[in-house]
Design a protein around this motif. Structure first.
Motif, mmCIF file in Angstrom:
data_model
loop_
_atom_site.group_PDB
_atom_site.id
_atom_site.type_symbol
_atom_site.label_atom_id
_atom_site.label_comp_id
_atom_site.label_asym_id
_atom_site.label_seq_id
_atom_site.Cartn_x
_atom_site.Cartn_y
_atom_site.Cartn_z
ATOM 1 N N UNK A 5 -61.183 85.831 -33.893
ATOM 2 C CA UNK A 5 -60.910 86.518 -32.643
ATOM 3 C C UNK A 5 -59.693 85.957 -31.949
ATOM 4 N N UNK A 6 -59.240 86.664 -30.941
ATOM 5 C CA UNK A 6 -58.057 86.260 -30.194
ATOM 6 C C UNK A 6 -58.338 84.971 -29.410
ATOM 7 N N UNK A 7 -57.414 84.017 -29.489
ATOM 8 C CA UNK A 7 -57.539 82.764 -28.757
ATOM 9 C C UNK A 7 -58.373 81.707 -29.446
ATOM 10 N N UNK A 8 -58.873 81.995 -30.635
ATOM 11 C CA UNK A 8 -59.708 81.044 -31.375
ATOM 12 C C UNK A 8 -58.821 80.139 -32.218
ATOM 13 N N UNK A 9 -59.106 78.849 -32.163
ATOM 14 C CA UNK A 9 -58.345 77.841 -32.905
ATOM 15 C C UNK A 9 -59.265 77.080 -33.842
ATOM 16 N N UNK A 10 -58.637 76.256 -34.680
ATOM 17 C CA UNK A 10 -59.396 75.487 -35.671
ATOM 18 C C UNK A 10 -58.852 74.058 -35.718
ATOM 19 N N UNK A 11 -59.766 73.099 -35.802
ATOM 20 C CA UNK A 11 -59.401 71.701 -36.016
ATOM 21 C C UNK A 11 -59.857 71.332 -37.418
ATOM 22 N N UNK A 12 -58.956 70.697 -38.174
ATOM 23 C CA UNK A 12 -59.279 70.255 -39.535
ATOM 24 C C UNK A 12 -59.188 68.732 -39.587
ATOM 25 N N UNK A 13 -60.210 68.099 -40.135
ATOM 26 C CA UNK A 13 -60.216 66.654 -40.287
ATOM 27 C C UNK A 13 -60.526 66.330 -41.738
ATOM 28 N N UNK A 14 -59.615 65.627 -42.371
ATOM 29 C CA UNK A 14 -59.814 65.224 -43.767
ATOM 30 C C UNK A 14 -60.293 63.779 -43.821
ATOM 31 N N UNK A 26 -60.688 77.605 -26.262
ATOM 32 C CA UNK A 26 -60.502 76.893 -25.010
ATOM 33 C C UNK A 26 -60.128 77.881 -23.913
ATOM 34 N N UNK A 27 -60.755 77.709 -22.766
ATOM 35 C CA UNK A 27 -60.407 78.493 -21.589
ATOM 36 C C UNK A 27 -59.944 77.517 -20.509
ATOM 37 N N UNK A 28 -59.636 78.025 -19.342
ATOM 38 C CA UNK A 28 -59.230 77.128 -18.259
ATOM 39 C C UNK A 28 -60.400 76.308 -17.737
ATOM 40 N N UNK A 29 -61.628 76.751 -18.015
ATOM 41 C CA UNK A 29 -62.825 76.073 -17.517
ATOM 42 C C UNK A 29 -63.535 75.187 -18.541
ATOM 43 N N UNK A 30 -63.417 75.525 -19.821
ATOM 44 C CA UNK A 30 -64.216 74.811 -20.821
ATOM 45 C C UNK A 30 -63.641 74.987 -22.223
ATOM 46 N N UNK A 31 -64.161 74.172 -23.138
ATOM 47 C CA UNK A 31 -63.878 74.322 -24.565
ATOM 48 C C UNK A 31 -65.196 74.708 -25.217
ATOM 49 N N UNK A 32 -65.212 75.835 -25.919
ATOM 50 C CA UNK A 32 -66.418 76.335 -26.570
ATOM 51 C C UNK A 32 -66.309 76.130 -28.070
ATOM 52 N N UNK A 33 -67.215 75.340 -28.630
ATOM 53 C CA UNK A 33 -67.254 75.137 -30.075
ATOM 54 C C UNK A 33 -68.115 76.252 -30.651
ATOM 55 N N UNK A 34 -67.494 77.088 -31.469
ATOM 56 C CA UNK A 34 -68.184 78.245 -32.033
ATOM 57 C C UNK A 34 -68.898 77.900 -33.332
ATOM 58 N N UNK A 35 -68.311 76.982 -34.102
ATOM 59 C CA UNK A 35 -68.927 76.591 -35.377
ATOM 60 C C UNK A 35 -68.236 75.343 -35.899
ATOM 61 N N UNK A 36 -69.003 74.452 -36.500
ATOM 62 C CA UNK A 36 -68.463 73.258 -37.141
ATOM 63 C C UNK A 36 -69.152 73.123 -38.500
#
Length: 60
Positions: A5-14, A26-36
């Motif tokens: 979706x629009x505005x969705x990012x991904x963090x990758x850790x090896x 991330x919004x101006x109010x919070x960071x929402x983790x959708x899936x890990x």
């Protein structure tokens, strides 16, 4: 991640034990983790993308 979706990012850790991914928005109010999850193949599973998209839809 446009596939989720629009505005969705991904963090990758090896690490030596695998590749960890976190899909978030991330919004101006919070960071929402959708899936890990731990990624074991080169391509992200459709199940993981669909779950993150479902959670994004519920959030909005």
């Amino acid at each position: 991640m446009k596939s989720v979706g629009k505005g969705v990012k991904e963090i990758r850790v090896r690490t030596p034990s695998g590749v960890y991914r976190t899909i978030y928005m991330a919004t101006t109010d919070a960071v929402y983790v959708l899936h890990a999850f731990v990624k074991k193949t080169q391509k992200t599973r459709k199940q993981d993308i669909d779950l993150a998209a479902k959670r994004l839809k519920e959030l909005r």
